[in-house]
Design an enzyme around this catalytic site. Structure first.
Site, PDB file in Angstrom:
ATOM      1  N   ASN A 126       0.860  -1.182   0.000  1.00 46.29           N
ATOM      2  CA  ASN A 126       0.000   0.000   0.000  1.00 46.29           C
ATOM      3  C   ASN A 126       0.895   1.230   0.000  1.00 46.29           C
ATOM      4  OD1 ASN A 126      -2.924  -1.058   0.459  1.00 46.29           O
ATOM      5  ND2 ASN A 126      -1.652  -2.216   1.906  1.00 46.29           N
ATOM      6  N   GLU A 127       1.140   1.746  -1.188  1.00 51.89           N
ATOM      7  CA  GLU A 127       2.067   2.848  -1.377  1.00 51.89           C
ATOM      8  C   GLU A 127       1.422   4.189  -1.018  1.00 51.89           C
ATOM      9  OE1 GLU A 127       5.076   2.337  -1.865  1.00 51.89           O
ATOM     10  OE2 GLU A 127       5.512   0.786  -3.340  1.00 51.89           O
ATOM     11  N   PRO A 128       2.214   5.274  -0.946  1.00 49.35           N
ATOM     12  CA  PRO A 128       1.640   6.594  -0.703  1.00 49.35           C
ATOM     13  C   PRO A 128       0.478   6.885  -1.644  1.00 49.35           C
ATOM     14  CG  PRO A 128       4.019   6.726  -0.583  1.00 49.35           C
ATOM     15  CD  PRO A 128       3.700   5.318  -1.010  1.00 49.35           C
TER      16      PRO A 128
END
Length: 639
Positions: free
Chosen positions: A162-164
């Protein structure tokens, strides 16, 4: 009262944090919690549902679970697992796949029913992924949800993948990987270009449904992002901050990963302190840099308004404190890294005697010497000391395949001109080309290719050392066996690594040893090589008198520098010496422009080194000391 003090220390922290001395102790604690859950569920004839992570962080946890199974009879027959993520696309038998990782580190060594193991499928067609992700969520729900979710954290602040920009209610889905995440994975794939751009990951919303969430982080490389996750504002830019909203989360850290938290990094902002000299020095330098003022211009109001009133009261007046710290910093500066002959050395970082010292610079890779301390290296040689350099590893994994062909082609052409038969060399050359044409990412090179890559780096190292002023007999190539795997992952250190180092030290009997002291990557070559040196010196100290007069100085690599309060010797460089250092680095042509493992800094190594040295000088100038062109910094290691 103790509880009150703890609350004062942790008032900046927005979620529960437990800190252990080292990763091993922390990992054992987590493994025991998982084992206790499994046993508790067994007693109730229930399933234990585990959310598992991959990467270096949980490896020791899995190793302890395997040990508990083999030595203490812990059964996993009642365990159901769901892994957080998988690269996409990814074949399950690829060495970089999380299927292989989980099998090698856990599943192949325990009695779990493989039907109870769930890992996102990296082989799906794009149109099949939405239905798979929805079914993944339903499977978790159908078994009662996750009892424990294990997490690591990436340097972008991602949990899972879950990236920025990820939403707090996101579910399992296909995502695009952040560029920093891909750069961090580059070593595993033999270059960033081979790292998949996408992954299938559990969502933050999925993670939040777990009954218990444990996020683990080790080493200083994770310290800055841990501070943001624990103390920062909730933001999609740092997805781990969403965990502040959970009542069931705990961060498990080692001391290094916790080192940027306020209670450790700037404790005077959180509580009263025991103002020992080292802490006083750190605080005063911090205050000057925070206020952008020279040390000698700091006032009592500056101290009082920034958590340092206790220091001013107990050890003031503050101007006396300022003068003391200013003088200590000034005494770190020396143009004589081998000691100044016939000088009063009571306030100098190095001893005056003997006037001509034997020094050995240990370089983990064939270019760390000139990149990290090239100016000091040259200065020591110029000032007449007997300087040796020891290249601890061949660095043969960090050479492009094209360079191998170029060098072999040169050898063929040169031999032909000299009338030397090249039949065998041509055969080897054709085999190399065929191998490279079919080479898979991170596939181990043939012995011939590894040999050529090692020779390329050896030749460059010799050129750099000669340019720095060393005679050939003072240039040593150790080729420590732990490194010679041909893989990014190296072998464990063995007795022969230590013995080879002891033999070289016994041969030189140095007064000074310089070694790479960049430890942010706990599995990196630098810390492995440093530990070998320390072990060798410790053993020799028990039998050889010269070791008692041997000082070990640490330098930093191309990535980071020591903090100003840590520096014990600062060697100023003139503009001419900066240029000479740059030319020494240029001798390492295979590492120029775009090296195989560039890290997350787009600058070339010479630019990083030059900027880093100029920044150190600028900090000294800002603190009110002399303004130099550049500085190389060192910290002495005390046994």
């Amino acid at each position: 009262m103790a509880r009150l003090n703890l609350l004062e220390e942790t008032r900046f922290e927005k979620l529960p944090v437990s800190i252990f001395k080292n990763p091993k102790e922390a990992s054992l604690s987590v493994a025991n919690r998982i084992a206790s859950l499994i046993k508790e569920k067994q007693q109730k004839n229930e399933k234990a549902v585990l959310g598992l992570a991959t990467g270096a962080t949980p490896v020791a946890v899995y190793a302890e679970l395997v040990r508990l199974h083999k030595e203490e009879g812990l059964s996993f027959k009642n365990v159901i697992t769901f892994n957080l993520d998988e690269y996409y696309p990814m074949q399950p038998n690829a060495v970089q796949s999380y299927v292989v990782f989980m099998n090698e580190n856990l599943f192949n060594h325990i009695d779990i029913d493989k039907n109870n193991v769930h890992i996102p499928d990296g082989t799906l067609k794009l149109e099949e992924i939405p239905a798979f992700c929805l079914n993944y969520e339903k499977k978790i729900e159908s078994v009662g949800g996750l009892d424990i979710q294990i997490l690591g954290i990436g340097r972008t602040g991602h949990i899972g993948f879950n990236e920025p920009g990820s939403a707090p209610n996101s579910g399992t889905r296909l995502v695009t990987l952040d560029d920093l995440t891909r750069r961090d994975a580059a070593r595993d794939f033999g270059g960033k270009s081979n790292v998949p751009t996408k992954a299938i990951t559990m969502g933050i919303g999925t993670i939040f449904k777990a009954k218990e969430i444990i996020l683990m982080a080790w080493n200083k490389k994770k310290a800055s992002i841990i501070k943001k996750a624990v103390e920062g504002e909730i933001s999609s830019e740092v997805p781990a901050t969403y965990l502040q909203l959970s009542d069931n989360v705990e961060f498990i850290l080692d001391e290094d990963a916790a080192s940027c938290l306020t209670r450790f990094n700037t404790p005077w902002l959180a509580r009263d302190c025991d103002w020992q000299p080292a802490l006083t020095r750190k605080a005063v330098i911090w205050l000057a840099r925070h206020l952008k003022k020279p040390i000698l211009k700091l006032t009592e109001d500056d101290y009082n308004n920034h958590g340092m009133a206790q220091l001013a009261t107990e050890h003031g007046p503050v101007y006396d404190i300022n003068i003391d710290i200013f003088n200590k910093l000034q005494h770190t500066i020396t143009g004589w890294p081998g000691g100044k002959p016939n000088a009063d050395d009571s306030q100098r970082p190095e001893r005056a005697n003997p006037a001509k010292k034997r020094a050995i610079v240990f370089s983990p890779h064939p270019d760390d010497d000139v990149i990290s301390m090239g100016g000091t290296f040259i200065r020591l040689a110029d000032q007449g000391h007997e300087v040796h350099v020891a290249y601890q590893t061949s660095g043969n994994t960090a050479v492009w395949d094209d360079d191998v062909l170029r060098f072999v082609e040169f050898n063929i052409d040169f031999s032909e001109k000299m009338g030397i038969d090249q039949t065998n060399m041509r055969k080897t050359y054709e085999e190399m080309r065929e191998f490279m044409a079919n080479k898979r990412p991170n596939q181990v090179d043939t012995e011939e290719i590894k040999l050529v890559k090692g020779l390329i780096r050896k030749g460059e190292a010799i050129a750099g050392a000669r340019f720095s002023g060393l005679p050939d007999e003072h240039i040593h190539f150790m080729a420590l066996p732990f490194y010679e795997t041909g893989k990014v992952k190296k072998n464990p250190v063995s007795e022969i690594d230590v013995q080879l180092t002891m033999e070289l030290l016994q041969q030189v009997k140095p007064h000074q040893v310089f070694a790479a002291g960049d430890f942010e990557d706990p599995h990196g070559t630098h810390i492995v090589c440093f530990n070998i040196i320390v072990e060798a010196l410790r053993r020799l100290k028990t039998t050889e008198d010269w070791v008692n007069d041997c000082w070990l100085w640490m330098y930093r690599g191309a990535w980071h520098e020591f903090e100003p309060h840590e520096i014990e010797m600062a060697v100023p460089l003139s503009p001419n010496e900066v240029e000479r250092k740059k030319l020494a680095i240029f001798k390492h042509q295979s590492q120029k422009d775009i090296p195989v493992f560039p890290g997350d800094d787009p600058r070339e190594f010479w630019q990083r080194a030059e900027d880093r040295n100029r920044e150190t000088a600028r900090i000294y100038d800002d603190l009110g000391l002399a303004d130099y062109e550049a500085m190389e910094a060192f910290v002495r290691f005390h046994f």
